[in-house]
Design an enzyme around this catalytic site. Structure first.
Site, PDB file in Angstrom:
ATOM      1  N   ARG A 150       0.841  -1.190   0.000  1.00 35.65           N
ATOM      2  CA  ARG A 150       0.000   0.000   0.000  1.00 35.65           C
ATOM      3  C   ARG A 150       0.881   1.247   0.000  1.00 35.65           C
ATOM      4  O   ARG A 150       2.040   1.192   0.415  1.00 35.65           O
ATOM      5  CB  ARG A 150      -0.908   0.014   1.225  1.00 35.65           C
ATOM      6  CG  ARG A 150      -1.809  -1.213   1.366  1.00 35.65           C
ATOM      7  CD  ARG A 150      -2.561  -1.160   2.694  1.00 35.65           C
ATOM      8  NE  ARG A 150      -3.468  -2.288   2.869  1.00 35.65           N
ATOM      9  CZ  ARG A 150      -3.142  -3.432   3.486  1.00 35.65           C
ATOM     10  NH1 ARG A 150      -1.915  -3.572   3.990  1.00 35.65           N
ATOM     11  NH2 ARG A 150      -4.009  -4.404   3.625  1.00 35.65           N
ATOM     12  N   LYS A 174      -1.554  -2.868   8.274  1.00 44.16           N
ATOM     13  CA  LYS A 174      -2.630  -2.371   9.128  1.00 44.16           C
ATOM     14  C   LYS A 174      -2.530  -2.987  10.522  1.00 44.16           C
ATOM     15  O   LYS A 174      -2.218  -4.162  10.667  1.00 44.16           O
ATOM     16  CB  LYS A 174      -3.991  -2.719   8.507  1.00 44.16           C
ATOM     17  CG  LYS A 174      -4.310  -1.940   7.239  1.00 44.16           C
ATOM     18  CD  LYS A 174      -5.696  -2.290   6.727  1.00 44.16           C
ATOM     19  CE  LYS A 174      -6.063  -1.441   5.516  1.00 44.16           C
ATOM     20  NZ  LYS A 174      -7.408  -1.769   5.003  1.00 44.16           N
ATOM     21  N   HIS A 243      -2.635   2.468  -5.523  1.00 44.23           N
ATOM     22  CA  HIS A 243      -3.364   1.263  -5.137  1.00 44.23           C
ATOM     23  C   HIS A 243      -3.663   0.370  -6.346  1.00 44.23           C
ATOM     24  O   HIS A 243      -3.872  -0.835  -6.189  1.00 44.23           O
ATOM     25  CB  HIS A 243      -4.659   1.624  -4.418  1.00 44.23           C
ATOM     26  CG  HIS A 243      -5.032   0.637  -3.353  1.00 44.23           C
ATOM     27  ND1 HIS A 243      -4.291   0.461  -2.202  1.00 44.23           N
ATOM     28  CD2 HIS A 243      -6.048  -0.266  -3.274  1.00 44.23           C
ATOM     29  CE1 HIS A 243      -4.846  -0.487  -1.452  1.00 44.23           C
ATOM     30  NE2 HIS A 243      -5.904  -0.944  -2.087  1.00 44.23           N
ATOM     31  N   ARG A 246      -1.230  -2.335  -6.573  1.00 51.85           N
ATOM     32  CA  ARG A 246      -1.532  -3.439  -5.647  1.00 51.85           C
ATOM     33  C   ARG A 246      -2.536  -4.398  -6.282  1.00 51.85           C
ATOM     34  O   ARG A 246      -2.364  -5.618  -6.237  1.00 51.85           O
ATOM     35  CB  ARG A 246      -2.074  -2.861  -4.338  1.00 51.85           C
ATOM     36  CG  ARG A 246      -2.394  -3.895  -3.253  1.00 51.85           C
ATOM     37  CD  ARG A 246      -2.724  -3.154  -1.959  1.00 51.85           C
ATOM     38  NE  ARG A 246      -3.288  -4.003  -0.922  1.00 51.85           N
ATOM     39  CZ  ARG A 246      -2.554  -4.724  -0.075  1.00 51.85           C
ATOM     40  NH1 ARG A 246      -1.245  -4.730  -0.179  1.00 51.85           N
ATOM     41  NH2 ARG A 246      -3.134  -5.455   0.860  1.00 51.85           N
ATOM     42  N   HIS A 269      -3.467  -9.589   3.869  1.00 58.79           N
ATOM     43  CA  HIS A 269      -4.900  -9.629   4.158  1.00 58.79           C
ATOM     44  C   HIS A 269      -5.164 -10.551   5.344  1.00 58.79           C
ATOM     45  O   HIS A 269      -4.651 -11.672   5.388  1.00 58.79           O
ATOM     46  CB  HIS A 269      -5.690 -10.149   2.955  1.00 58.79           C
ATOM     47  CG  HIS A 269      -5.804  -9.164   1.843  1.00 58.79           C
ATOM     48  ND1 HIS A 269      -6.089  -9.522   0.535  1.00 58.79           N
ATOM     49  CD2 HIS A 269      -5.681  -7.814   1.823  1.00 58.79           C
ATOM     50  CE1 HIS A 269      -6.124  -8.447  -0.222  1.00 58.79           C
ATOM     51  NE2 HIS A 269      -5.883  -7.396   0.540  1.00 58.79           N
ATOM     52  N   TYR A 278      -9.839 -10.837  -6.353  1.00 60.75           N
ATOM     53  CA  TYR A 278      -8.942 -10.900  -7.504  1.00 60.75           C
ATOM     54  C   TYR A 278      -9.200 -12.139  -8.362  1.00 60.75           C
ATOM     55  O   TYR A 278      -8.815 -12.178  -9.524  1.00 60.75           O
ATOM     56  CB  TYR A 278      -7.485 -10.851  -7.040  1.00 60.75           C
ATOM     57  CG  TYR A 278      -7.179  -9.570  -6.305  1.00 60.75           C
ATOM     58  CD1 TYR A 278      -7.174  -8.345  -6.975  1.00 60.75           C
ATOM     59  CD2 TYR A 278      -6.933  -9.563  -4.938  1.00 60.75           C
ATOM     60  CE1 TYR A 278      -6.925  -7.160  -6.299  1.00 60.75           C
ATOM     61  CE2 TYR A 278      -6.683  -8.381  -4.260  1.00 60.75           C
ATOM     62  CZ  TYR A 278      -6.683  -7.188  -4.942  1.00 60.75           C
ATOM     63  OH  TYR A 278      -6.456  -6.015  -4.275  1.00 60.75           O
TER      64      TYR A 278
END
Length: 305
Positions: A150, A174, A243, A246, A269, A278
């Site tokens: 990111r 994150k 992004h 990504r 994730h 995806y």
């Protein structure tokens, strides 16, 4: 004690105990303030909460409503765990969401190639200061496509998180979650090393790997502006964002047959459901290939009755 006064203590708990990033904390703060501005007292009735949720649906998209409700639920769960409330008012609130699946936008391979070729062509043709910037900018774009990271992850990479001997990069995702990605492409590895050698003093002084002309961290917005500039100069009409690299990274890996759980781990994730989007993109690509290249199209078959 008023429940709403526990907001700051809760946000502090989220920051230091759950290690949530500033962006998430800011969203939580906004969501909780909006909620408490809309209800009366510390013990809202079910119909009052239902009315608030209805108003959210009128004003925001499903994804935003879902996040705002999740923020409030998490706050009440915290109060319940800390034994600050006897009854969680959201226990009896049932909310169903029907979200439209929006496929992430990806960059055609030819345009990634066009952009990188242009950026490499700019090297060595400018002043020493400008050439340092070109090296940095090229290294950042290569980093995006090599790691799927990111924009804030790339912007905040510390110098001690990159091993320029082994090619291992530690990325802080994150919630402060760490993941390691290996740079395996020699060209990408080379541009990272050349950029570092040209900017070593400023990098060591700031502590961040990607720095601006003043030797400070190269911010997320600066990266977005940089990418927009080069995209335009390269003659690409598409509005390319960090992004999108990504999304492209993940989609092309899956198209090449990489296992989805592996892609999930690389992207950082928490849930594989997030990564599964995806697969839909890869399936669309598959449909396009079959539509254009299936041998059935080359057959002369008389289907008339």
């Amino acid at each position: 004690m008023e429940i709403r006064k526990r907001t700051e203590a809760y946000l502090e708990y989220c920051k230091y105990r759950k290690e949530l990033d500033e962006k998430t904390l800011k969203a939580y703060r906004i969501d909780l303030k909006q909620y408490f501005d809309s209800i009366s007292g510390d013990e809202p009735k079910k119909d009052e909460i239902e009315k608030y949720i209805t108003e959210l649906h009128k004003e925001y998209k499903q994804k935003t409503v879902k996040r705002k409700i999740a923020s409030i639920k998490a706050f009440y769960n915290y109060l319940e765990e800390e034994e600050l409330i006897d009854t969680n008012p959201f226990r009896k609130i049932k909310v169903k969401f029907k979200e439209t699946v929006v496929l992430p936008r990806i960059i055609p391979r030819a345009e990634i190639e066009q952009l990188l070729n242009y950026m490499y062509s700019c090297q060595g043709s400018r002043s020493k200061t400008e050439n340092k910037c070109v090296l940095r900018d090229t290294a950042i774009v290569e980093m995006f496509f090599a790691t799927g990271a990111r924009v804030y992850e790339v912007s905040n990479i510390r110098v001690d998180c990159i091993d320029l001997v082994s090619g291992s990069i530690k990325i802080m995702g994150k919630g402060g979650k760490e993941r390691y990605i290996q740079i395996v492409d020699e060209d990408v590895f080379d541009i990272l090393k050349r950029y570092y050698l040209e900017n070593e003093e400023a990098i060591k002084k700031s502590g961040y790997f990607f720095v601006n002309r003043d030797g400070n961290r190269f911010t997320e917005q600066s990266i977005r502006n940089m990418l927009k500039k080069y995209t335009k100069q390269a003659g690409i009409d598409r509005n390319i964002t960090p992004h999108m690299f990504r999304h492209s990274f993940a989609t092309y890996l899956i198209e090449e047959g990489v296992d989805i759980s592996c892609v999930q781990q690389i992207l950082g994730h928490t849930s594989i459901k997030t990564t599964q989007i995806y697969i839909h993109i890869a399936a669309k690509k598959q449909a396009d290939i079959l539509k254009d290249m299936h041998p059935r199209k080359q057959m002369n078959i008389n289907v008339a009755a």
